[in-house]
Design a protein around this motif. Structure first.
Motif, PDB file in Angstrom:
ATOM      1  N   TYR A 459       0.834  -1.193   0.000  1.00  0.00           N
ATOM      2  CA  TYR A 459       0.000   0.000   0.000  1.00  0.00           C
ATOM      3  C   TYR A 459       0.875   1.252   0.000  1.00  0.00           C
ATOM      4  CZ  TYR A 459      -3.608   3.347   1.288  1.00  0.00           C
ATOM      5  OH  TYR A 459      -4.465   4.423   1.302  1.00  0.00           O
ATOM      6  N   SER A 460       0.742   2.091  -1.029  1.00  0.00           N
ATOM      7  CA  SER A 460       1.509   3.329  -1.193  1.00  0.00           C
ATOM      8  C   SER A 460       3.021   3.109  -1.166  1.00  0.00           C
ATOM      9  CB  SER A 460       1.129   4.353  -0.109  1.00  0.00           C
ATOM     10  OG  SER A 460      -0.085   4.966  -0.414  1.00  0.00           O
ATOM     11  N   ARG A 461       3.455   1.911  -1.516  1.00  0.00           N
ATOM     12  CA  ARG A 461       4.891   1.614  -1.563  1.00  0.00           C
ATOM     13  C   ARG A 461       5.293   1.241  -2.983  1.00  0.00           C
ATOM     14  NH1 ARG A 461       3.157  -0.237   3.546  1.00  0.00           N
ATOM     15  NH2 ARG A 461       4.510   0.418   5.278  1.00  0.00           N
ATOM     16  N   GLU A 462       6.459   1.683  -3.371  1.00  0.00           N
ATOM     17  CA  GLU A 462       6.965   1.381  -4.695  1.00  0.00           C
ATOM     18  C   GLU A 462       7.648   0.014  -4.699  1.00  0.00           C
ATOM     19  OE1 GLU A 462       6.312   3.267  -7.237  1.00  0.00           O
ATOM     20  OE2 GLU A 462       5.362   4.838  -6.010  1.00  0.00           O
ATOM     21  N   HIS A 463       7.968  -0.454  -5.900  1.00  0.00           N
ATOM     22  CA  HIS A 463       8.691  -1.713  -6.039  1.00  0.00           C
ATOM     23  C   HIS A 463      10.013  -1.626  -5.277  1.00  0.00           C
ATOM     24  CE1 HIS A 463      10.038  -5.460  -7.830  1.00  0.00           C
ATOM     25  NE2 HIS A 463      11.177  -4.864  -8.171  1.00  0.00           N
ATOM     26  N   GLY A 464      10.301  -2.639  -4.504  1.00  0.00           N
ATOM     27  CA  GLY A 464      11.516  -2.654  -3.701  1.00  0.00           C
ATOM     28  C   GLY A 464      11.353  -2.100  -2.310  1.00  0.00           C
ATOM     29  N   GLU A 465      10.174  -1.515  -2.026  1.00  0.00           N
ATOM     30  CA  GLU A 465       9.930  -0.944  -0.706  1.00  0.00           C
ATOM     31  C   GLU A 465       9.071  -1.862   0.169  1.00  0.00           C
ATOM     32  OE1 GLU A 465      10.087   3.809  -1.951  1.00  0.00           O
ATOM     33  OE2 GLU A 465       8.154   2.844  -1.507  1.00  0.00           O
ATOM     34  N   TRP A 466       8.789  -3.050  -0.328  1.00  0.00           N
ATOM     35  CA  TRP A 466       7.991  -3.989   0.458  1.00  0.00           C
ATOM     36  C   TRP A 466       8.404  -5.405   0.099  1.00  0.00           C
ATOM     37  CZ3 TRP A 466       4.524  -7.456  -1.914  1.00  0.00           C
ATOM     38  CH2 TRP A 466       4.331  -7.256  -3.289  1.00  0.00           C
ATOM     39  N   SER A 467       8.088  -6.343   1.005  1.00  0.00           N
ATOM     40  CA  SER A 467       8.409  -7.748   0.796  1.00  0.00           C
ATOM     41  C   SER A 467       7.127  -8.554   0.783  1.00  0.00           C
ATOM     42  CB  SER A 467       9.317  -8.264   1.921  1.00  0.00           C
ATOM     43  OG  SER A 467      10.527  -7.527   1.953  1.00  0.00           O
ATOM     44  N   PRO A 468       7.037  -9.549  -0.095  1.00  0.00           N
ATOM     45  CA  PRO A 468       5.806 -10.348  -0.185  1.00  0.00           C
ATOM     46  C   PRO A 468       5.611 -11.222   1.043  1.00  0.00           C
ATOM     47  CG  PRO A 468       7.506 -11.242  -1.618  1.00  0.00           C
ATOM     48  CD  PRO A 468       8.040  -9.951  -1.099  1.00  0.00           C
ATOM     49  N   ASN A 469       4.381 -11.722   1.197  1.00  0.00           N
ATOM     50  CA  ASN A 469       4.072 -12.616   2.314  1.00  0.00           C
ATOM     51  C   ASN A 469       4.629 -14.013   2.042  1.00  0.00           C
ATOM     52  OD1 ASN A 469       2.189 -14.056   0.670  1.00  0.00           O
ATOM     53  ND2 ASN A 469       0.569 -12.608   1.202  1.00  0.00           N
ATOM     54  N   VAL A 470       4.393 -14.941   2.942  1.00  0.00           N
ATOM     55  CA  VAL A 470       4.973 -16.285   2.818  1.00  0.00           C
ATOM     56  C   VAL A 470       4.479 -17.010   1.582  1.00  0.00           C
ATOM     57  CG1 VAL A 470       5.383 -16.563   5.293  1.00  0.00           C
ATOM     58  CG2 VAL A 470       3.163 -17.189   4.334  1.00  0.00           C
ATOM     59  N   ASN A 471       3.333 -16.552   1.039  1.00  0.00           N
ATOM     60  CA  ASN A 471       2.809 -17.168  -0.177  1.00  0.00           C
ATOM     61  C   ASN A 471       3.234 -16.438  -1.434  1.00  0.00           C
ATOM     62  OD1 ASN A 471       1.335 -19.022   1.441  1.00  0.00           O
ATOM     63  ND2 ASN A 471      -0.288 -17.498   1.707  1.00  0.00           N
ATOM     64  N   GLY A 472       4.064 -15.422  -1.268  1.00  0.00           N
ATOM     65  CA  GLY A 472       4.513 -14.646  -2.413  1.00  0.00           C
ATOM     66  C   GLY A 472       3.558 -13.551  -2.834  1.00  0.00           C
ATOM     67  N   GLY A 473       2.511 -13.316  -2.041  1.00  0.00           N
ATOM     68  CA  GLY A 473       1.502 -12.319  -2.407  1.00  0.00           C
ATOM     69  C   GLY A 473       1.697 -10.995  -1.710  1.00  0.00           C
ATOM     70  N   ARG A 474       0.823 -10.053  -2.031  1.00  0.00           N
ATOM     71  CA  ARG A 474       0.900  -8.697  -1.474  1.00  0.00           C
ATOM     72  C   ARG A 474      -0.044  -8.498  -0.294  1.00  0.00           C
ATOM     73  NH1 ARG A 474      -3.398  -5.831  -4.911  1.00  0.00           N
ATOM     74  NH2 ARG A 474      -2.468  -3.828  -4.312  1.00  0.00           N
ATOM     75  N   GLU A 475      -0.799  -9.518   0.069  1.00  0.00           N
ATOM     76  CA  GLU A 475      -1.759  -9.398   1.156  1.00  0.00           C
ATOM     77  C   GLU A 475      -1.038  -9.448   2.513  1.00  0.00           C
ATOM     78  OE1 GLU A 475      -3.438 -11.416  -2.406  1.00  0.00           O
ATOM     79  OE2 GLU A 475      -1.803 -11.913  -1.012  1.00  0.00           O
ATOM     80  N   ASN A 476      -1.455  -8.589   3.418  1.00  0.00           N
ATOM     81  CA  ASN A 476      -0.928  -8.607   4.782  1.00  0.00           C
ATOM     82  C   ASN A 476      -1.726  -9.643   5.573  1.00  0.00           C
ATOM     83  OD1 ASN A 476      -0.174  -8.146   7.451  1.00  0.00           O
ATOM     84  ND2 ASN A 476       0.016  -5.935   7.163  1.00  0.00           N
ATOM     85  N   LEU A 477      -1.203 -10.834   5.663  1.00  0.00           N
ATOM     86  CA  LEU A 477      -1.934 -11.944   6.274  1.00  0.00           C
ATOM     87  C   LEU A 477      -2.194 -11.689   7.754  1.00  0.00           C
ATOM     88  CD1 LEU A 477      -0.071 -14.949   4.594  1.00  0.00           C
ATOM     89  CD2 LEU A 477      -2.103 -13.721   3.796  1.00  0.00           C
ATOM     90  N   ASP A 478      -1.275 -11.000   8.419  1.00  0.00           N
ATOM     91  CA  ASP A 478      -1.475 -10.684   9.835  1.00  0.00           C
ATOM     92  C   ASP A 478      -2.660  -9.741  10.014  1.00  0.00           C
ATOM     93  OD1 ASP A 478       0.729 -12.216  10.544  1.00  0.00           O
ATOM     94  OD2 ASP A 478       2.115 -10.528  10.430  1.00  0.00           O
ATOM     95  N   ALA A 479      -2.765  -8.749   9.142  1.00  0.00           N
ATOM     96  CA  ALA A 479      -3.876  -7.800   9.235  1.00  0.00           C
ATOM     97  C   ALA A 479      -5.200  -8.489   8.934  1.00  0.00           C
ATOM     98  CB  ALA A 479      -3.654  -6.626   8.280  1.00  0.00           C
ATOM     99  N   VAL A 480      -5.198  -9.404   7.970  1.00  0.00           N
ATOM    100  CA  VAL A 480      -6.413 -10.154   7.658  1.00  0.00           C
ATOM    101  C   VAL A 480      -6.876 -10.929   8.890  1.00  0.00           C
ATOM    102  CG1 VAL A 480      -7.371 -12.050   6.291  1.00  0.00           C
ATOM    103  CG2 VAL A 480      -5.917 -10.331   5.195  1.00  0.00           C
ATOM    104  N   ALA A 481      -5.942 -11.619   9.533  1.00  0.00           N
ATOM    105  CA  ALA A 481      -6.291 -12.402  10.720  1.00  0.00           C
ATOM    106  C   ALA A 481      -6.791 -11.503  11.842  1.00  0.00           C
ATOM    107  CB  ALA A 481      -5.082 -13.211  11.181  1.00  0.00           C
ATOM    108  N   PHE A 482      -6.160 -10.339  12.003  1.00  0.00           N
ATOM    109  CA  PHE A 482      -6.602  -9.406  13.043  1.00  0.00           C
ATOM    110  C   PHE A 482      -8.021  -8.927  12.788  1.00  0.00           C
ATOM    111  CE2 PHE A 482      -7.137  -4.736  13.372  1.00  0.00           C
ATOM    112  CZ  PHE A 482      -7.552  -4.706  14.700  1.00  0.00           C
ATOM    113  N   LEU A 483      -8.333  -8.500  11.570  1.00  0.00           N
ATOM    114  CA  LEU A 483      -9.667  -7.992  11.274  1.00  0.00           C
ATOM    115  C   LEU A 483     -10.723  -9.075  11.449  1.00  0.00           C
ATOM    116  CD1 LEU A 483      -8.804  -5.804   8.149  1.00  0.00           C
ATOM    117  CD2 LEU A 483      -9.531  -4.976  10.396  1.00  0.00           C
ATOM    118  N   GLN A 484     -10.392 -10.290  11.065  1.00  0.00           N
ATOM    119  CA  GLN A 484     -11.331 -11.393  11.259  1.00  0.00           C
ATOM    120  C   GLN A 484     -11.578 -11.636  12.744  1.00  0.00           C
ATOM    121  OE1 GLN A 484      -9.153 -14.362   9.030  1.00  0.00           O
ATOM    122  NE2 GLN A 484     -10.524 -14.173   7.264  1.00  0.00           N
ATOM    123  N   GLU A 485     -10.518 -11.617  13.540  1.00  0.00           N
ATOM    124  CA  GLU A 485     -10.670 -11.826  14.977  1.00  0.00           C
ATOM    125  C   GLU A 485     -11.454 -10.688  15.623  1.00  0.00           C
ATOM    126  OE1 GLU A 485      -7.941 -12.164  19.042  1.00  0.00           O
ATOM    127  OE2 GLU A 485      -6.976 -12.350  17.077  1.00  0.00           O
TER     128      GLU A 485
END
Length: 780
Positions: A459-485
């Protein structure tokens, strides 16, 4: 996404000013009132029969006096030893300390630097003792904080360690309580990286030397019970960082704070008696997506500038009720240092802003709204927090609330820090916070800010300014789990509460149940509703065009129906759309003043009839022409008849009242908002005419016809297909009525269908379409 201003630096405010010596109060406050200004005092002889206690090791003494000891209770207080009971007391600035108990009075030896000790002979157990502490010519009788057992239970510590304490505010922070038959305040704080923590407040001249806290094992929690400290006491935590330096921090769990720019935490307890039992008992009776929901968005500090919570309670409920809104949505009320952030840069997540009163004053406002039949939604900001050095940033000397990876911690847009959603204690802090507002303040809904910024690693980051998740995607899996909880916990604990996402992308399943997995492999986020940002942008783009050009943008008004049932939507005309050069809603409209107001009224009529709930920001209900400013709020003077005898602004407000009245009375407009069976186009292709006509259906099939003419010409005998079974259709609302400031082109008589097929239906009506207007008709 909510507009923000940079957080004002509060570094010069991080230490509260030394208060004048208070009047004599029980406990440590007495001590502060009488404490001499220097620690060095002449030593006094000990009482006869009291021998010196074994001295502290140099290491223990240094750690104790510098605030780096994890277990001060092992060194201070009373302990049985061979030959009696040993006591050691830390009272900086005291001249002498005497222990008194039943049949006992013994003066302790002065060890220097505020330490006093002695061994009381012939005692086999620790007596129920008090301290007589001498400062110059004053002697105070006090409880010793270090004679008390821990005041936090093992279950609390277990739940905190598991990250599952759903009432965390009852375990951490400052809790007024009775402990071991003594009244005082329990102070607890989570600071796992700290070498030591002390309490500083107005009860000890902001010098925490004499009040070190104990570490409760591996939980990272520090605790101290202070007898005699009561409501209204100011405090902070003096934290010794891992490098030995000190930082003075406000309590992350504080439930009351000073008025900014001051930022100390305040001991508080609620005494409010609720009178909204009927409201609370009935609010869960019907799912929100099948109920009328019309929201008036308010920035409390500027709705009527200068009013307190209690003064707002005398004005806001009656105003909202008169206009027929079912709910208010309050822009963030949690404490924030910079008013220009509108509350979206929070430092006190558990404290209603003190700018307008106390937490109980805020409860009084909510109570008044409920008793008026108005629900309350609050903006909640778990996406980020400011970097102020007295608040959460590197709270205990290391990244704690923020992510340890600097790339993940720094928010690229707002100069703030993002929470570490992967840490269980941080998830607990936020999930419990959501429950706290609903449970402690009877809030009916949480509108969660900036969800998109949480969901995407890039989000609002250019290429090289972020690292993918364990599945190689751009989703923040921790944030997803937090919102669900968070959603699952709030819905389980607080029946009738709705959560609403401000989510500006096409994330799949924002309002899908958490246990239902979608095509992307993720369970739903579990929100009840979602802001329809696409509808907002598209429809505002359309109405901002001159009518002659609107036919080229016709699809911007119809495209929303392609995805209308992918989520449960709210249609928002929020504060974000009327600031920072975007212009007020009426000022977005083309044409002269009459045409602008006509467009404004027609747009509101279209919005109220469109599938989805609706939200309107304050000032737009009477067509305020100026952009909103948090400095002065709405231009109420525009409604004064002495300003204008014409119904320019009062007419628009009257329309909003009638829209809400007709909306609430028409199940067709809200009962089937989230299913395709509740909507049908009559004519969605009349681009040349700038006309949109559609039917809405209630659960029993009862229809309502909405027709919007976004051209400045009257269209006579305009034929529209309708269901055949009804004998006549009656106009129930016309935004061109003279009382609203329109040209009064109406359909005053019932319209009888003709057996003339139109728009795929066997019957049709011929009606007059007013210029730049929306008309609602209902069959009889």
């Amino acid at each position: 996404m909510t507009a923000r201003q940079p957080s004002r630096s509060q570094s010069d405010q991080s230490q509260p000013k030394a208060a004048k010596a208070p009047a004599f109060l029980p406990g440590p406050a007495d001590e502060a009132a009488s404490a001499p200004p220097a620690r060095s005092r002449p030593r006094r002889a000990a009482s006869h029969g009291v021998r010196p206690a074994p001295p502290l090791t140099p290491e223990d003494r240094e750690r104790l006096l510098t605030g780096s000891h994890h277990d001060p209770h092992a060194l201070l207080g009373a302990h049985t030893v061979r030959g009696g009971v040993a006591l050691r007391i830390l009272r900086p600035y005291a001249q002498g300390v005497t222990v008194v108990a039943k049949g006992l009075r013994a003066e302790l030896h002065d060890e220097g630097e505020g330490l006093f000790s002695g061994v009381l002979p012939a005692l086999r157990t620790v007596p129920d003792y008090k301290l007589l502490v001498t400062y110059d010519d004053t002697e105070l009788e006090l409880h010793d904080p270090y004679r008390f057992l821990p005041s936090l239970g093992e279950l609390d510590l277990h739940l905190i360690g598991e990250g599952r304490h759903e009432e965390l505010w009852k375990a951490l922070g400052a809790e007024r309580t009775v402990h071991q038959d003594v009244t005082g305040t329990r102070f607890t704080v989570w600071a796992p990286n700290a070498r030591g923590v002390r309490i500083a407040g107005d009860f000890n001249y902001w010098d925490g030397t004499g009040l070190p806290m104990r570490s409760l094992g591996g939980s990272g929690v520090w605790e101290l019970f202070l007898p005699g400290v009561g409501e209204g006491a100011l405090y902070k935590f003096d934290i010794t960082r891992p490098d030995g330096s000190h930082t003075m921090r406000a309590d992350p769990m504080a439930r009351r704070t000073e008025v900014p720019p001051a930022n100390a935490s305040i001991v508080t307890a609620s005494h409010h008696v609720w009178h909204d039992g009927e409201w609370m008992a009935g609010r869960a009776g019907r799912p929100v997506h099948e109920a009328p929901l019309s929201i008036y968005e308010v920035h409390l500090a500027s709705w009527r500038p200068g009013l307190t919570y209690r003064q707002l309670a005398a004005q806001l409920p009656s105003y909202v009720k008169d206009l027929g809104f079912t709910h208010v949505e309050l822009m963030p009320v949690a404490e924030h240092p910079f008013g220009g952030s509108w509350g979206y840069q929070v430092t006190g997540f558990y404290a209603p802003t003190s700018r307008m009163g106390t937490p109980d004053d805020f409860r009084y406002l909510i109570d008044a709204l409920h008793r008026a039949g108005i629900g309350v939604i609050v903006d909640w900001v778990p996406a980020h927090f400011p970097k102020d050095d007295w608040a959460l940033a590197e709270f205990d000397g290391r990244p704690l609330y923020e992510h340890t990876d600097p790339e993940r911690a720094a928010h690229p847009d707002w100069g703030t820090l993002e929470f570490d959603y992967g840490r269980k204690e941080i998830r607990n802090f936020l999930v419990a916070n959501a429950v706290y507002w609903c449970q402690e303040f009877h809030i009916d809904g949480l509108r969660v800010d900036a969800v998109a910024s949480m969901l995407y690693l890039d989000y609002s980051r250019e290429h090289g300014e972020w690292s993918p998740n364990v599945n190689g995607g751009r989703e923040n899996l921790d944030a997803v789990a937090f919102l669900q909880e968070m959603n699952a916990t709030v819905y389980r604990r607080c029946p009738g509460v709705v959560t609403i996402a401000e989510e500006s992308t096409a994330w799949d399943g924002v309002t899908r149940a958490t246990h239902h997995v979608g095509p992307g492999g993720f369970g739903g986020l579990g929100f009840g509703l979602k802001w329809n940002m696409g509808w907002m942008h598209d429809s505002l783009e359309y109405v901002s065009k001159e009518p002659v050009h609107r036919k080229y943008h016709h699809n911007e008004m119809t495209f929303s129906m392609v995805y209308a049932y992918s989520e449960n939507y709210v249609l928002p005309i929020s504060h974000d759309e009327v600031v920072h050069g975007k212009q007020a809603l009426v000022s977005k409209m083309p044409g002269d003043w009459w045409q602008q107001r006509a467009n404004h009224r027609a747009y509101l009529g279209f919005m109220w009839a469109h599938p989805g709930k609706q939200l309107l920001f304050m000032g737009q209900e009477f067509a305020q022409g100026a952009e909103w400013s948090e400095g002065h709020g709405p231009d109420w003077w525009l409604l004064d008849p002495s300003y204008s005898a014409e119904p320019d602004h009062r007419g628009v407000r009257d329309l909003v009242r009638d829209l809400n009245t007709a909306y609430t009375a028409s199940p067709a407009l809200w009962q089937r908002d989230t299913v395709p069976e509740g909507f049908a186009w009559v004519d969605g292709d009349a681009a040349e005419d700038n006309v949109f006509a559609f039917l809405r259906f209630a659960a029993d099939g009862a229809p309502l016809l909405s027709v919007s003419n976004f051209s400045p010409v009257v269209r006579h005998e305009y034929r529209l297909g309708v269901p055949q079974q009804f004998a006549a259709w009656t106009e129930v609302l016309n935004t061109d009525a003279a009382r609203y400031g329109g040209s009064d082109v109406l359909n005053p008589d019932p319209l009888k269908p003709e057996s003339v097929p139109a728009h795929g239906r066997p019957a049709s009506l011929q009606l007059t379409l007013p210029p730049l207007a929306t008309v609602w008709l209902r069959p009889t």
